[in-house]
Design a protein around this motif. Structure first.
Motif, short mmCIF file in Angstrom:
data_model
loop_
_atom_site.label_atom_id
_atom_site.label_comp_id
_atom_site.label_asym_id
_atom_site.label_seq_id
_atom_site.Cartn_x
_atom_site.Cartn_y
_atom_site.Cartn_z
N SER A 1 0.79 -1.20 0.06
CA SER A 1 -0.06 -0.15 0.04
C SER A 1 1.01 1.36 0.05
O SER A 1 0.49 2.20 -0.70
N THR A 2 2.08 1.20 0.73
CA THR A 2 2.87 2.33 0.72
C THR A 2 3.68 2.62 -0.78
O THR A 2 3.85 3.90 -1.09
N LYS A 3 3.80 1.44 -1.05
CA LYS A 3 4.41 1.42 -2.61
C LYS A 3 3.61 2.19 -3.71
O LYS A 3 3.78 2.75 -4.35
N MET A 4 2.37 1.79 -3.45
CA MET A 4 1.04 2.13 -4.55
C MET A 4 0.75 3.65 -4.24
O MET A 4 0.74 4.48 -5.18
N LYS A 5 0.83 4.25 -2.98
CA LYS A 5 0.70 5.45 -2.67
C LYS A 5 1.79 6.47 -3.29
O LYS A 5 1.79 7.44 -3.82
N LYS A 6 3.45 5.91 -3.20
CA LYS A 6 4.34 6.59 -3.65
C LYS A 6 4.02 6.67 -5.23
O LYS A 6 4.42 7.80 -5.93
N LYS A 7 3.71 5.79 -5.77
CA LYS A 7 3.29 5.53 -7.54
C LYS A 7 2.23 6.74 -7.65
O LYS A 7 2.64 7.35 -8.69
N TRP A 8 1.17 6.75 -6.92
CA TRP A 8 0.12 7.77 -7.27
C TRP A 8 0.69 9.23 -7.18
O TRP A 8 0.37 10.03 -7.89
N LYS A 9 1.37 9.47 -6.29
CA LYS A 9 2.31 10.67 -5.68
C LYS A 9 2.84 11.15 -7.01
O LYS A 9 2.98 12.39 -7.20
N SER A 10 3.74 10.30 -7.46
CA SER A 10 4.78 10.43 -8.50
C SER A 10 3.78 10.68 -10.03
O SER A 10 4.32 11.32 -11.01
#
Length: 323
Positions: free
Chosen positions: A314-323
């Motif tokens: 979930s942390t990895k997915m949040k970072k992708k969405w932010k980028s």
């Protein structure tokens, strides 16, 4: 402290395995690996047994204490030992040696008594299952743990103070890798028979008496298991008790051999390797023994690993969405 020792309040030299330089290189790697296993394994047991509500039982309360004890053991001994193995400096300060001596004796005494308390817990769980949670209530568990830590501290204060009061006549070279009581006795320049007899007497109280209580408990447990009609109940009892019995056999076997024999009957290297075994290898084996043989602990670990993986993804997915 004896007046003769004031002049020798200086660093101690821990010879360790310095007469085997090649062995030191191998041991440094082995000790580091076992230290990591001890740290990760025991920390995992503490976290899992705290986070999983199914493990909020007296058995896991005592297991958390054992894991915490093993972490204390490892952090008391291994950092100094690695410094000793890695470098040419084999010294330890006087204060550091005294602290290690007291803490090491304290923790060793605690483990002897704690294993006996854990066997009593298993005895009540299997022989009196309907009254288990009533008898082994949180107040009794806390009282038992406080008593174990307090009595062990008193033992450590008495034996270590007697040992440090022995005149050493300037001797400061310990043929060991830690400040252990038998090694300290060997550098005394007076007759140590009285102190050795005190060690032997308290050894009977802290080693043989708990071991005797453990054997009695398991005698009753064996009888109760044989009377069980359910094969599943027998297997569960054998699994939970088997883990504890394995730990008891490993720990008490080495400790009994080390402390309940004449002072000079074991060779110097033999004594070092036995100490190495029960202070470094045993704490790393405990989490493996309790997790591999315990279904509840294995299930709780799987749940924790799953939660960690989900949180990571979930942390990895949040970072992708932010980028």
């Amino acid at each position: 402290m004896d007046q003769n020792n004031y002049s020798s309040l200086r660093d101690f030299i821990l010879l360790g395995f310095s007469d085997h330089p090649k062995l030191e290189m191998v041991l440094s790697g082995v000790v580091t690996i076992f230290y990591l296993i001890t740290f990760v394994g025991n920390t995992a047991i503490i976290l899992v047994s705290l986070l999983d509500s199914h493990l909020h039982t007296p058995m896991y309360f005592f297991l958390r204490n054992l894991s915490f004890l093993d972490l204390c053991f490892a952090n008391t001994i291994i950092p100094q030992m690695l410094v000793n193995l890695w470098g040419s400096d084999k010294t330890i300060s006087f204060v550091g040696c005294v602290i290690q001596l007291y803490v090491y004796m304290w923790l060793g005494s605690i483990e002897c008594l704690l294993l006996a308390v854990m066997s009593y817990d298993r005895f009540i769980a299997i022989c009196k299952p309907l009254h288990y949670l009533v008898i082994m209530n949180i107040h009794l568990c806390l009282k038992m743990i406080i008593m174990v830590w307090s009595i062990s501290l008193a033992c450590s204060l008495v034996l270590c103070t007697l040992t440090l009061n022995l005149p050493r006549c300037g001797n400061n070279i310990l043929n060991h890798f830690l400040c252990e009581l038998p090694a300290m006795l060997k550098i005394a320049c007076v007759d140590t028979t009285a102190v050795e007899m005190s060690v032997f007497a308290l050894g009977i109280v802290f080693v043989l008496m708990p071991l005797f209580l453990i054997l009695i408990s398991y005698g009753y447990i064996a009888r109760a298991v044989l009377r069980m009609k359910s094969k599943a109940g027998q297997r569960k009892a054998i699994n939970t008790c088997g883990s504890h019995l394995t730990v008891v056999s490993v720990f008490y076997g080495t400790v009994t051999y080390m402390y309940l024999q004449p002072g000079n009957s074991a060779s110097k290297d033999q004594g070092k390797f036995l100490t190495l075994f029960y202070t470094i290898i045993t704490p790393s084996l405990n989490p493996l023994i309790y997790t591999l043989r315990n279904k509840d602990m294995k299930d709780a670990l799987k749940k924790l690993m799953k939660l960690v993986r989900i949180a990571y993804e979930s942390t990895k997915m949040k970072k992708k969405w932010k980028s």
